[in-house]
Write a protein that holds these residues in place. Structure first.
Motif, PDB file in Angstrom:
ATOM      1  N   CYS A 174      35.503  35.736  34.588  1.00 10.36           N
ATOM      2  CA  CYS A 174      34.880  35.233  35.804  1.00 10.36           C
ATOM      3  C   CYS A 174      33.496  35.844  35.968  1.00 10.36           C
ATOM      4  O   CYS A 174      33.307  37.037  35.768  1.00 10.36           O
ATOM      5  CB  CYS A 174      35.765  35.586  36.994  1.00 10.36           C
ATOM      6  SG  CYS A 174      35.032  35.122  38.563  1.00 10.36           S
ATOM      7  N   ASN A 180      31.968  36.187  38.646  1.00 14.45           N
ATOM      8  CA  ASN A 180      31.918  36.906  39.917  1.00 14.45           C
ATOM      9  C   ASN A 180      32.005  38.401  39.679  1.00 14.45           C
ATOM     10  O   ASN A 180      32.783  38.876  38.857  1.00 14.45           O
ATOM     11  CB  ASN A 180      33.077  36.439  40.805  1.00 14.45           C
ATOM     12  CG  ASN A 180      33.076  37.136  42.149  1.00 14.45           C
ATOM     13  OD1 ASN A 180      33.343  38.317  42.256  1.00 14.45           O
ATOM     14  ND2 ASN A 180      32.778  36.393  43.181  1.00 14.45           N
ATOM     15  N   CYS A 228      35.443  40.164  40.104  1.00 21.10           N
ATOM     16  CA  CYS A 228      36.392  39.881  39.037  1.00 21.10           C
ATOM     17  C   CYS A 228      35.910  40.522  37.744  1.00 21.10           C
ATOM     18  O   CYS A 228      36.709  40.933  36.917  1.00 21.10           O
ATOM     19  CB  CYS A 228      36.560  38.378  38.845  1.00 21.10           C
ATOM     20  SG  CYS A 228      37.568  37.606  40.116  1.00 21.10           S
ATOM     21  N   CYS A 245      37.332  30.117  39.246  1.00 22.68           N
ATOM     22  CA  CYS A 245      38.234  31.248  39.139  1.00 22.68           C
ATOM     23  C   CYS A 245      39.356  31.070  40.147  1.00 22.68           C
ATOM     24  O   CYS A 245      39.115  30.824  41.324  1.00 22.68           O
ATOM     25  CB  CYS A 245      37.449  32.526  39.417  1.00 22.68           C
ATOM     26  SG  CYS A 245      38.483  33.990  39.540  1.00 22.68           S
ATOM     27  N   LYS A 286      41.117  33.238  41.206  1.00 22.68           N
ATOM     28  CA  LYS A 286      41.231  34.434  42.022  1.00 22.68           C
ATOM     29  C   LYS A 286      40.220  34.426  43.160  1.00 22.68           C
ATOM     30  O   LYS A 286      40.570  34.662  44.309  1.00 22.68           O
ATOM     31  CB  LYS A 286      41.017  35.659  41.131  1.00 22.68           C
ATOM     32  CG  LYS A 286      41.445  36.961  41.764  1.00 22.68           C
ATOM     33  CD  LYS A 286      41.294  38.079  40.749  1.00 22.68           C
ATOM     34  CE  LYS A 286      41.442  39.444  41.415  1.00 22.68           C
ATOM     35  NZ  LYS A 286      41.105  40.526  40.466  1.00 22.68           N
ATOM     36  N   CYS A 287      38.946  34.157  42.820  1.00 22.36           N
ATOM     37  CA  CYS A 287      37.916  34.248  43.848  1.00 22.36           C
ATOM     38  C   CYS A 287      37.257  32.908  44.132  1.00 22.36           C
ATOM     39  O   CYS A 287      36.509  32.783  45.082  1.00 22.36           O
ATOM     40  CB  CYS A 287      36.860  35.270  43.441  1.00 22.36           C
ATOM     41  SG  CYS A 287      35.868  34.736  42.050  1.00 22.36           S
TER      42      CYS A 287
END
Ligand SMILES: [Zn+2]
Length: 67
Positions: A28, A30, A33, A56, A58-59
């Motif tokens: 990722c 980000n 991450c 992602c 996750k984010c």
């Protein structure tokens, strides 16, 4: 993936398994991450312009593809 038979003679055989792009693990972009320094699970999303992107899981940051 199917395991290759042991004891086979001959050269190395590389098998390119077809993979669902959505299952490919990517890093990722980000920062948060990235600090985790491990691949993240992605999911696909569609932008307002109708462009298919990966984000992602996750984010939610967009992960540009090399395609
Ligand atoms: Zn992320």
């Amino acid at each position: 993936m199917r395991a290759t038979r042991q004891g086979q003679q001959g050269g190395r055989v590389s098998i390119e398994a077809p993979m669902d792009a959505s299952n490919v693990m990517l890093i990722c972009p980000n920062g948060e991450c990235e600090r985790a320094n491990r691949p993240v699970r992605t999911r696909s999303a569609v932008t307002d312009e109708g462009r298919k992107i990966r984000v992602c899981a996750k984010c939610g940051a967009e992960i540009p593809t090399a395609e």
